[in-house]
Design a protein around this motif. Structure first.
Motif, mmCIF file in Angstrom:
data_model
loop_
_atom_site.group_PDB
_atom_site.id
_atom_site.type_symbol
_atom_site.label_atom_id
_atom_site.label_comp_id
_atom_site.label_asym_id
_atom_site.label_seq_id
_atom_site.Cartn_x
_atom_site.Cartn_y
_atom_site.Cartn_z
ATOM 1 N N GLU A 361 -11.848 -1.249 13.662
ATOM 2 C CA GLU A 361 -12.236 -0.715 14.969
ATOM 3 C C GLU A 361 -13.499 -1.393 15.486
ATOM 4 O O GLU A 361 -13.600 -1.736 16.672
ATOM 5 C CB GLU A 361 -12.452 0.793 14.871
ATOM 6 N N ARG A 364 -12.826 -4.924 16.649
ATOM 7 C CA ARG A 364 -12.191 -4.864 17.969
ATOM 8 C C ARG A 364 -13.221 -4.585 19.063
ATOM 9 O O ARG A 364 -13.226 -5.223 20.126
ATOM 10 C CB ARG A 364 -11.101 -3.781 17.977
ATOM 11 N N HIS A 365 -14.129 -3.633 18.805
ATOM 12 C CA HIS A 365 -15.125 -3.266 19.811
ATOM 13 C C HIS A 365 -16.054 -4.440 20.126
ATOM 14 O O HIS A 365 -16.385 -4.688 21.288
ATOM 15 C CB HIS A 365 -15.948 -2.079 19.331
ATOM 16 N N GLU A 368 -14.080 -6.888 22.342
ATOM 17 C CA GLU A 368 -13.724 -6.373 23.663
ATOM 18 C C GLU A 368 -14.945 -5.998 24.490
ATOM 19 O O GLU A 368 -14.862 -5.947 25.727
ATOM 20 C CB GLU A 368 -12.764 -5.194 23.504
ATOM 21 N N THR A 373 -9.840 -9.493 25.213
ATOM 22 C CA THR A 373 -8.818 -8.558 24.732
ATOM 23 C C THR A 373 -8.326 -8.995 23.360
ATOM 24 O O THR A 373 -8.019 -10.175 23.150
ATOM 25 C CB THR A 373 -7.626 -8.511 25.704
ATOM 26 N N VAL A 374 -8.267 -8.050 22.432
ATOM 27 C CA VAL A 374 -7.727 -8.334 21.100
ATOM 28 C C VAL A 374 -6.210 -8.149 21.155
ATOM 29 O O VAL A 374 -5.719 -7.049 21.390
ATOM 30 C CB VAL A 374 -8.345 -7.403 20.039
ATOM 31 N N LEU A 377 -4.789 -7.940 15.313
ATOM 32 C CA LEU A 377 -5.918 -7.836 14.391
ATOM 33 C C LEU A 377 -5.428 -7.332 13.042
ATOM 34 O O LEU A 377 -4.727 -6.327 12.962
ATOM 35 C CB LEU A 377 -6.975 -6.874 14.948
ATOM 36 N N VAL A 391 -7.810 -12.531 13.654
ATOM 37 C CA VAL A 391 -7.976 -11.979 14.993
ATOM 38 C C VAL A 391 -7.355 -12.924 16.013
ATOM 39 O O VAL A 391 -7.626 -14.130 16.002
ATOM 40 C CB VAL A 391 -9.468 -11.783 15.344
ATOM 41 N N VAL A 393 -7.246 -13.425 20.070
ATOM 42 C CA VAL A 393 -8.027 -12.995 21.228
ATOM 43 C C VAL A 393 -7.491 -13.640 22.504
ATOM 44 O O VAL A 393 -7.183 -14.840 22.518
ATOM 45 C CB VAL A 393 -9.518 -13.373 21.053
#
Length: 429
Positions: A361, A364-365, A368, A373-374, A377, A391, A393
């Protein structure tokens, strides 16, 4: 158009993902094998010379104990010697988990054998030679306690872990049970909790509503820290769904005055630096399941010895012959429980289950929050204290290469290997 680049943190792009205490744990495991082997030889030779079948039987039991330790020791040695072998795509860090899974199966078989023998003795009691059995049980306990002492130097409660939070009088646990430093704020827009959260990630501010009517917009909130030397830093926030989190990390030390700007006004809060409380048993990412399996073996054997001594003493004192097999049944249940826990934890790692959803998480944060945008993952463990991530992207920023994202992800402790795929959202002419 798709741009793909594969890389990892660290110069040379090596794949050595062994635990921090790998060599020390290897040495300790071989020491336990030497101790058990010496005791095994002494018991078998002594029993043969003095005609003690019980002593010979305990010596043979000690040989199985040494054999179980040998699984762990060979795994350590093999993993170390082949750590740079490129045939292992992600290194040899998970070999200890394979050894731990194997040991868990051996433990389960031992539990079944003990239970079978105990039930057989319930149905068909056999005479017990107390004068021989009790000293042997005590001797076995002493050997196991020595083994526990040898293994416990770096084991710390069945696991190697690493998580830290602040343990203060105003400590608080969030919805996931992770402790953080908190202050409660009553504002015209509602009641909120401001916390410094740092469980497994760099420290950040979190603001969580305490009442259903309390709502916040990330753009309307900020925190400015003022340190004793006058240095100021302002933190912007991002909405994490249920709480707001600062986009930037909080530098050490955590001693400062904070000005919290909420829709209902400004609030001043003092934060004090507290000693970090590291709880190694709670961070599965850092657990060395190989040393854990060796530890469980000796603890299980010690528990059986204790139960056997209690059962034998009660049987001799009160004639309760059934106490001896009852102690065996209890011991079998305890070992089976430990075996299941070890099998479950190592099995998850061998199947590449993500042991830390918060890590995924947070990765991802971070990406983003930069406006990207992911697309895909994957985060998994490749060794004690080492995580790997793949990852994909999508970005509208042409200048952002995989190196840009790897640099952003270096903030995460334990993220040792990262592969980044960059997909531009528009074609460059």
């Amino acid at each position: 158009m798709t741009n793909f680049e594969d890389s990892a943190f660290g110069a040379g792009h090596d794949h050595i993902f062994l635990g921090a205490a790998h060599e020390d744990n290897e040495r300790r495991t071989w020491m336990v094998i030497a101790l058990c082997s010496a005791m095994m030889v002494a018991e078998i030779v002594g029993g043969s010379l003095f005609g003690s079948l019980a002593l010979v039987a305990d010596g043979l039991h000690m040989s199985t104990h040494a054999g179980a330790m040998l699984i762990a020791a060979l795994a350590y040695t093999y993993a170390r010697k082949h750590a740079t072998d490129n045939r292992f795509v992600f290194g040899t860090g998970k070999l200890g988990d394979l050894a731990g899974f194997t040991s868990a199966i051996v433990l389960a078989m031992i539990a079944l054998l003990i239970a079978y023998e105990a039930i057989s003795r319930f149905l068909s009691p056999v005479p017990i030679h107390f004068n021989q059995a009790i000293p042997i049980a005590v001797l076995g306990l002493l050997v196991n306690l020595a083994s526990v002492w040898l293994l416990s130097g770096n084991h710390h409660g069945h696991s190697h872990g690493h998580s830290h939070g602040h343990g203060h009088g105003h400590g608080h646990e969030d919805e996931q049970g992770h402790e953080s430093e908190v202050h409660r704020i009553s504002d015209r827009s509602g009641k909120f909790v401001l916390s410094v959260f740092e469980d497994g990630v760099p420290p950040v501010f979190r603001i969580t509503p305490e009442t259903a009517s309390a709502t916040l917009s990330a753009s309307a909130v900020s925190v400015t820290t003022i340190r004793p030397d006058g240095m100021r830093q302002t933190f912007a926030f991002a909405d994490r769904g249920g709480y707001l989190e600062s986009k930037d990390d909080i530098p050490e030390p955590h001693a400062f005055r904070a000005i919290v700007r909420l829709p209902g006004g400004e609030h001043q809060i003092e934060f004090e630096e507290h000693e970090h409380d590291r709880d190694d048993a709670q961070a599965s990412m850092h657990r060395d399941h190989n040393i854990r399996s060796a530890y469980i073996h000796v603890i299980a054997d010690a528990a059986i010895s204790v139960l056997a001594i209690i059962g034998l003493l009660l049987a001799r004192a009160f004639g309760w012959v059934w106490m001896d097999p009852l102690a065996g049944v209890i011991g079998a249940l305890v070992i089976a429980n430990w075996s299941w826990g070890l099998m479950r934890d190592t099995g998850r790692i061998l199947l590449d289950m993500n042991p830390d959803k918060r890590m995924a998480e947070n990765v991802r944060h971070v990406i983003e929050d930069n406006g990207d945008t992911v697309l895909d993952l994957h985060v998994w463990r490749v060794g004690p204290g080492h995580m790997s991530a793949i990852v994909s992207v999508a970005t509208g920023h042409d200048q952002r290469t995989p190196g840009f994202y790897r640099a952003a992800l270096k903030r995460f402790k334990g993220l040792s290997h990262v592969t980044v795929e960059v997909n531009p959202t528009r074609v460059v002419a």
